[in-house]
Design a protein around this motif. Structure first.
Motif, PDB file in Angstrom:
ATOM      1  N   ARG A   6      37.044  42.036  52.854  1.00  0.00           N
ATOM      2  CA  ARG A   6      36.863  41.987  54.298  1.00  0.00           C
ATOM      3  C   ARG A   6      35.475  42.455  54.731  1.00  0.00           C
ATOM      4  NH1 ARG A   6      41.981  43.500  53.221  1.00  0.00           N
ATOM      5  NH2 ARG A   6      41.703  45.711  53.595  1.00  0.00           N
ATOM      6  N   ASN A   7      35.427  43.427  55.620  1.00  0.00           N
ATOM      7  CA  ASN A   7      34.144  43.856  56.200  1.00  0.00           C
ATOM      8  C   ASN A   7      33.618  45.132  55.539  1.00  0.00           C
ATOM      9  OD1 ASN A   7      36.363  45.241  57.391  1.00  0.00           O
ATOM     10  ND2 ASN A   7      34.998  45.985  58.991  1.00  0.00           N
ATOM     11  N   ARG A   8      33.734  45.188  54.225  1.00  0.00           N
ATOM     12  CA  ARG A   8      33.246  46.366  53.495  1.00  0.00           C
ATOM     13  C   ARG A   8      32.014  46.012  52.663  1.00  0.00           C
ATOM     14  NH1 ARG A   8      38.768  46.988  53.688  1.00  0.00           N
ATOM     15  NH2 ARG A   8      39.416  48.948  54.632  1.00  0.00           N
ATOM     16  N   VAL A   9      31.230  47.044  52.387  1.00  0.00           N
ATOM     17  CA  VAL A   9      30.051  46.897  51.533  1.00  0.00           C
ATOM     18  C   VAL A   9      30.095  47.972  50.458  1.00  0.00           C
ATOM     19  CG1 VAL A   9      28.616  45.923  53.366  1.00  0.00           C
ATOM     20  CG2 VAL A   9      28.581  48.371  52.967  1.00  0.00           C
ATOM     21  N   ILE A  10      29.430  47.706  49.352  1.00  0.00           N
ATOM     22  CA  ILE A  10      29.287  48.694  48.289  1.00  0.00           C
ATOM     23  C   ILE A  10      27.830  49.126  48.263  1.00  0.00           C
ATOM     24  CG2 ILE A  10      29.470  49.138  45.817  1.00  0.00           C
ATOM     25  CD1 ILE A  10      31.766  47.102  45.778  1.00  0.00           C
ATOM     26  N   VAL A  11      27.634  50.452  48.316  1.00  0.00           N
ATOM     27  CA  VAL A  11      26.291  51.024  48.419  1.00  0.00           C
ATOM     28  C   VAL A  11      26.059  51.959  47.245  1.00  0.00           C
ATOM     29  CG1 VAL A  11      24.822  52.549  49.801  1.00  0.00           C
ATOM     30  CG2 VAL A  11      26.274  50.878  50.933  1.00  0.00           C
ATOM     31  N   GLU A  12      24.856  51.900  46.705  1.00  0.00           N
ATOM     32  CA  GLU A  12      24.428  52.866  45.699  1.00  0.00           C
ATOM     33  C   GLU A  12      23.528  53.861  46.426  1.00  0.00           C
ATOM     34  OE1 GLU A  12      23.100  52.537  41.153  1.00  0.00           O
ATOM     35  OE2 GLU A  12      21.858  51.388  42.542  1.00  0.00           O
ATOM     36  N   ARG A  13      23.947  55.127  46.444  1.00  0.00           N
ATOM     37  CA  ARG A  13      23.179  56.152  47.158  1.00  0.00           C
ATOM     38  C   ARG A  13      21.806  56.346  46.536  1.00  0.00           C
ATOM     39  NH1 ARG A  13      26.252  59.900  50.373  1.00  0.00           N
ATOM     40  NH2 ARG A  13      28.469  59.717  49.959  1.00  0.00           N
ATOM     41  N   ASN A  14      20.814  56.634  47.400  1.00  0.00           N
ATOM     42  CA  ASN A  14      19.507  57.060  46.920  1.00  0.00           C
ATOM     43  C   ASN A  14      19.612  58.523  46.543  1.00  0.00           C
ATOM     44  OD1 ASN A  14      18.586  54.541  47.579  1.00  0.00           O
ATOM     45  ND2 ASN A  14      17.504  55.179  49.405  1.00  0.00           N
ATOM     46  N   GLU A  15      18.943  58.926  45.494  1.00  0.00           N
ATOM     47  CA  GLU A  15      18.990  60.313  45.042  1.00  0.00           C
ATOM     48  C   GLU A  15      18.084  61.174  45.914  1.00  0.00           C
ATOM     49  OE1 GLU A  15      20.963  61.574  42.648  1.00  0.00           O
ATOM     50  OE2 GLU A  15      21.817  59.562  42.559  1.00  0.00           O
ATOM     51  N   ASN A  16      18.537  62.400  46.205  1.00  0.00           N
ATOM     52  CA  ASN A  16      17.707  63.375  46.918  1.00  0.00           C
ATOM     53  C   ASN A  16      16.606  63.871  45.999  1.00  0.00           C
ATOM     54  OD1 ASN A  16      19.065  63.317  49.301  1.00  0.00           O
ATOM     55  ND2 ASN A  16      20.198  65.206  48.959  1.00  0.00           N
ATOM     56  N   GLU A  17      15.517  64.340  46.601  1.00  0.00           N
ATOM     57  CA  GLU A  17      14.444  64.927  45.801  1.00  0.00           C
ATOM     58  C   GLU A  17      14.931  66.223  45.171  1.00  0.00           C
ATOM     59  OE1 GLU A  17      10.732  65.320  47.782  1.00  0.00           O
ATOM     60  OE2 GLU A  17      10.875  63.352  48.692  1.00  0.00           O
ATOM     61  N   GLU A  18      14.409  66.542  44.010  1.00  0.00           N
ATOM     62  CA  GLU A  18      14.818  67.744  43.284  1.00  0.00           C
ATOM     63  C   GLU A  18      14.114  69.001  43.793  1.00  0.00           C
ATOM     64  OE1 GLU A  18      17.210  67.753  40.897  1.00  0.00           O
ATOM     65  OE2 GLU A  18      17.504  65.653  41.405  1.00  0.00           O
ATOM     66  N   SER A  35      22.310  60.125  52.854  1.00  0.00           N
ATOM     67  CA  SER A  35      22.956  59.209  53.779  1.00  0.00           C
ATOM     68  C   SER A  35      22.186  57.898  53.879  1.00  0.00           C
ATOM     69  CB  SER A  35      23.105  59.858  55.150  1.00  0.00           C
ATOM     70  OG  SER A  35      21.847  60.252  55.643  1.00  0.00           O
ATOM     71  N   GLN A  36      21.538  57.534  52.795  1.00  0.00           N
ATOM     72  CA  GLN A  36      20.905  56.228  52.732  1.00  0.00           C
ATOM     73  C   GLN A  36      21.067  55.683  51.329  1.00  0.00           C
ATOM     74  OE1 GLN A  36      16.812  57.484  53.708  1.00  0.00           O
ATOM     75  NE2 GLN A  36      16.198  56.258  51.966  1.00  0.00           N
ATOM     76  N   GLY A  37      21.021  54.359  51.228  1.00  0.00           N
ATOM     77  CA  GLY A  37      21.188  53.740  49.931  1.00  0.00           C
ATOM     78  C   GLY A  37      20.935  52.243  49.991  1.00  0.00           C
ATOM     79  N   LYS A  38      21.148  51.619  48.842  1.00  0.00           N
ATOM     80  CA  LYS A  38      20.909  50.192  48.692  1.00  0.00           C
ATOM     81  C   LYS A  38      22.249  49.466  48.599  1.00  0.00           C
ATOM     82  CE  LYS A  38      18.529  46.940  45.670  1.00  0.00           C
ATOM     83  NZ  LYS A  38      17.695  46.819  44.480  1.00  0.00           N
ATOM     84  N   ILE A  39      22.374  48.368  49.340  1.00  0.00           N
ATOM     85  CA  ILE A  39      23.600  47.582  49.323  1.00  0.00           C
ATOM     86  C   ILE A  39      23.656  46.776  48.030  1.00  0.00           C
ATOM     87  CG2 ILE A  39      24.896  45.718  50.417  1.00  0.00           C
ATOM     88  CD1 ILE A  39      23.873  46.713  53.078  1.00  0.00           C
ATOM     89  N   GLU A  59      22.881  42.337  54.140  1.00  0.00           N
ATOM     90  CA  GLU A  59      22.838  41.522  52.924  1.00  0.00           C
ATOM     91  C   GLU A  59      22.622  42.399  51.698  1.00  0.00           C
ATOM     92  OE1 GLU A  59      19.696  38.688  53.412  1.00  0.00           O
ATOM     93  OE2 GLU A  59      20.587  37.815  55.202  1.00  0.00           O
ATOM     94  N   VAL A  60      22.965  41.867  50.551  1.00  0.00           N
ATOM     95  CA  VAL A  60      22.734  42.549  49.279  1.00  0.00           C
ATOM     96  C   VAL A  60      21.241  42.824  49.126  1.00  0.00           C
ATOM     97  CG1 VAL A  60      22.846  42.296  46.769  1.00  0.00           C
ATOM     98  CG2 VAL A  60      24.759  41.532  48.184  1.00  0.00           C
ATOM     99  N   GLY A  61      20.915  44.046  48.678  1.00  0.00           N
ATOM    100  CA  GLY A  61      19.524  44.423  48.446  1.00  0.00           C
ATOM    101  C   GLY A  61      18.895  45.197  49.582  1.00  0.00           C
ATOM    102  N   GLU A  62      19.504  45.195  50.767  1.00  0.00           N
ATOM    103  CA  GLU A  62      18.931  45.910  51.895  1.00  0.00           C
ATOM    104  C   GLU A  62      19.161  47.414  51.744  1.00  0.00           C
ATOM    105  OE1 GLU A  62      18.778  43.155  55.771  1.00  0.00           O
ATOM    106  OE2 GLU A  62      20.811  43.785  55.243  1.00  0.00           O
ATOM    107  N   GLU A  63      18.187  48.185  52.210  1.00  0.00           N
ATOM    108  CA  GLU A  63      18.300  49.647  52.252  1.00  0.00           C
ATOM    109  C   GLU A  63      18.844  49.999  53.628  1.00  0.00           C
ATOM    110  OE1 GLU A  63      17.285  52.148  49.992  1.00  0.00           O
ATOM    111  OE2 GLU A  63      16.834  50.657  48.469  1.00  0.00           O
ATOM    112  N   VAL A  64      19.852  50.885  53.664  1.00  0.00           N
ATOM    113  CA  VAL A  64      20.506  51.218  54.925  1.00  0.00           C
ATOM    114  C   VAL A  64      20.717  52.723  55.072  1.00  0.00           C
ATOM    115  CG1 VAL A  64      21.719  49.006  55.123  1.00  0.00           C
ATOM    116  CG2 VAL A  64      22.811  50.891  53.909  1.00  0.00           C
ATOM    117  N   VAL A  92      19.406  49.397  59.294  1.00  0.00           N
ATOM    118  CA  VAL A  92      18.773  48.793  58.116  1.00  0.00           C
ATOM    119  C   VAL A  92      17.338  49.288  58.083  1.00  0.00           C
ATOM    120  CG1 VAL A  92      18.037  46.637  57.045  1.00  0.00           C
ATOM    121  CG2 VAL A  92      20.244  46.742  58.215  1.00  0.00           C
ATOM    122  N   ILE A  93      16.866  49.717  56.921  1.00  0.00           N
ATOM    123  CA  ILE A  93      15.506  50.196  56.748  1.00  0.00           C
ATOM    124  C   ILE A  93      14.630  49.001  56.419  1.00  0.00           C
ATOM    125  CG2 ILE A  93      13.970  51.712  55.437  1.00  0.00           C
ATOM    126  CD1 ILE A  93      16.545  53.373  54.779  1.00  0.00           C
TER     127      ILE A  93
END
Length: 94
Positions: A6-18, A35-39, A59-64, A92-93
């Protein structure tokens, strides 16, 4: 690969700085969840009451940016992903 429904997306989180800009190292317990990542994958869209399919606005590949505590975290093939409803995406970033 995971396929969102349906209206769901899968996101890979961006890692925080160490560490901070001044060089202070941040421990895992002190880190905030990013709280941001890549679709990675996008569902087909939301089904309207009329029966028409409303296409997704991302869309796939967008940073959000997404709501900090939104979604369901899952692990698949050793990687961690977040499954979000499209309403949880704030921007969207570009």
């Amino acid at each position: 690969m995971l396929r969102p429904l349906r209206n769901r997306v899968i996101v890979e989180r961006n890692e925080n700085e160490e560490s901070t800009k001044s060089g202070i190292i941040i421990t895992d317990s002190s880190k905030e969840r990013p709280s941001q990542g890549k679709i990675i994958a996008v569902g087909p869209g939301r089904l309207r009451e009329s029966g028409e399919l409303q296409p997704m606005s991302v869309e796939v590949g967008e940073e959000v940016y997404f709501s900090k505590y939104a979604g369901e975290e899952v692990e698949y093939e050793g990687n961690k992903y977040l499954i979000l409803d499209d309403d949880d995406i704030l921007a969207v970033i570009e």
